[in-house]
Design a protein around this motif. Sequence first.
Motif, short mmCIF file in Angstrom:
data_model
loop_
_atom_site.label_atom_id
_atom_site.label_comp_id
_atom_site.label_asym_id
_atom_site.label_seq_id
_atom_site.Cartn_x
_atom_site.Cartn_y
_atom_site.Cartn_z
N MET A 50 -3.67 9.17 1.66
CA MET A 50 -3.07 9.75 0.45
C MET A 50 -3.13 8.75 -0.69
SD MET A 50 0.21 11.72 2.13
CE MET A 50 0.79 12.49 0.62
N ALA A 51 -2.86 7.47 -0.39
CA ALA A 51 -2.91 6.44 -1.42
C ALA A 51 -4.32 6.24 -1.94
CB ALA A 51 -2.34 5.14 -0.88
N VAL A 52 -5.31 6.42 -1.08
CA VAL A 52 -6.71 6.28 -1.49
C VAL A 52 -7.16 7.49 -2.30
CG1 VAL A 52 -9.09 6.15 -0.63
CG2 VAL A 52 -7.31 4.75 0.42
N GLN A 53 -6.78 8.68 -1.85
CA GLN A 53 -7.21 9.90 -2.54
C GLN A 53 -6.51 10.08 -3.88
OE1 GLN A 53 -7.13 13.54 -0.25
NE2 GLN A 53 -7.97 12.56 1.59
N ALA A 54 -5.26 9.66 -3.99
CA ALA A 54 -4.49 9.90 -5.22
C ALA A 54 -3.73 8.64 -5.63
CB ALA A 54 -3.53 11.07 -5.01
N PRO A 55 -4.44 7.58 -6.02
CA PRO A 55 -3.76 6.33 -6.37
C PRO A 55 -2.82 6.48 -7.56
CG PRO A 55 -6.08 6.27 -7.02
CD PRO A 55 -5.90 7.49 -6.16
N GLU A 56 -3.06 7.47 -8.39
CA GLU A 56 -2.19 7.68 -9.54
C GLU A 56 -0.86 8.32 -9.14
OE1 GLU A 56 -4.18 11.56 -8.82
OE2 GLU A 56 -4.76 9.45 -8.72
N ARG A 57 -0.77 8.84 -7.93
CA ARG A 57 0.45 9.52 -7.47
C ARG A 57 1.27 8.68 -6.49
NH1 ARG A 57 -0.58 15.59 -5.65
NH2 ARG A 57 1.71 15.54 -5.81
N VAL A 58 0.62 7.83 -5.72
CA VAL A 58 1.33 7.04 -4.71
C VAL A 58 1.77 5.72 -5.33
CG1 VAL A 58 1.18 5.92 -2.46
CG2 VAL A 58 0.07 8.14 -2.83
N ARG A 82 -8.53 -1.82 2.38
CA ARG A 82 -9.15 -2.66 1.35
C ARG A 82 -9.15 -2.01 -0.02
NH1 ARG A 82 -11.15 -7.06 3.56
NH2 ARG A 82 -11.75 -7.10 5.77
N ALA A 83 -9.08 -0.67 -0.05
CA ALA A 83 -9.15 0.06 -1.32
C ALA A 83 -7.80 0.25 -1.99
CB ALA A 83 -9.79 1.44 -1.08
N LEU A 84 -6.72 -0.14 -1.33
CA LEU A 84 -5.38 0.11 -1.87
C LEU A 84 -5.15 -0.65 -3.18
CD1 LEU A 84 -3.32 -0.08 1.44
CD2 LEU A 84 -3.87 1.98 0.12
N ARG A 85 -4.46 0.02 -4.11
CA ARG A 85 -4.14 -0.59 -5.39
C ARG A 85 -2.65 -0.58 -5.69
NH1 ARG A 85 -8.14 -2.24 -4.23
NH2 ARG A 85 -10.18 -2.16 -5.24
N CYS A 86 -1.86 -0.01 -4.79
CA CYS A 86 -0.41 0.04 -4.99
C CYS A 86 0.25 -1.06 -4.17
CB CYS A 86 0.13 1.40 -4.56
SG CYS A 86 -0.08 1.77 -2.80
N PRO A 87 1.51 -1.38 -4.45
CA PRO A 87 2.23 -2.35 -3.62
C PRO A 87 2.32 -1.85 -2.17
CG PRO A 87 3.41 -1.94 -5.68
CD PRO A 87 2.32 -0.92 -5.60
#
Length: 263
Positions: A108-116, A202-207
């Motif tokens: 979910m964090a990968v598919q929708a980084p603007e939401r998670v 590796r693709a995560l951008r959120c805390p």
Amino acid sequence: MRGYASCRWGQVHYRAAGVAADAPRPAALLFHESPQSSAIFERALPLLGERLAAYAVDTPGYGYSDPPPGPQSVPEYAAAMLEAASSLGLDRFAAVGVHTGTGIALQMAVQAPERVSHLVISGTPGAMREWRASWLADPPGPVQLAEDGSHLRTQWLTATGRGGSADLELATLMTASVLRIHDRWGWALDGVARHDPEPDLRALRCPVLVIGVEFDTLIEEDREAAVTAPGARFALVEGLPGQLPWRAPRRFAREVSDFVAGP
């Protein structure tokens, strides 16, 4: 409170706490390990609800959620859960996953980084390369029902043997959860077995917070995940074999709430 959201496969059952229109709070979606249900979060939900709008979701096909037409991939489960989040009116939320739920929350964090906004994971089963290979080589089928009821004892022994559980209420919950979905208990696990979580990490951008449980079967995978995810924090909970939201609800709620809403 309990209710239903909608996704591509029908209704998604959830348990919630801290949801109040007049007191908006940071939202968190919680995803359980399979083949369990959101009931594993029951003890932690009221504590989470003190600071968060917390929703514990039954993965489609588990608990009281409608099943998909067959086993699905982790990306498909994640896309469906994003639809459920939209049905709940959640534009932005923390994703919290335990074991199988970790794979879904990651995607979910990968598919929708603007939401998670935040990611909290405990148990990274897709990283268990030997387990994945074993599952794919010989996928377990449905639980076989026996006229003499021996399948009931088999599941009970599995539940009480896992982590040496002396918690009979937890063992009863785990046994009942498997038996009521005996024909599809492994569907989400099959998706996890076929999905490598390393690119997602590796693709995560959120805390990111990784909660490792000392005697959990996935503790080493959690340590690996904490190193792989950029900037991830690692918290170790000592002395427990797993099922953290049930066995140590206050510790679980504190870790999640402090990370998402601030200490």
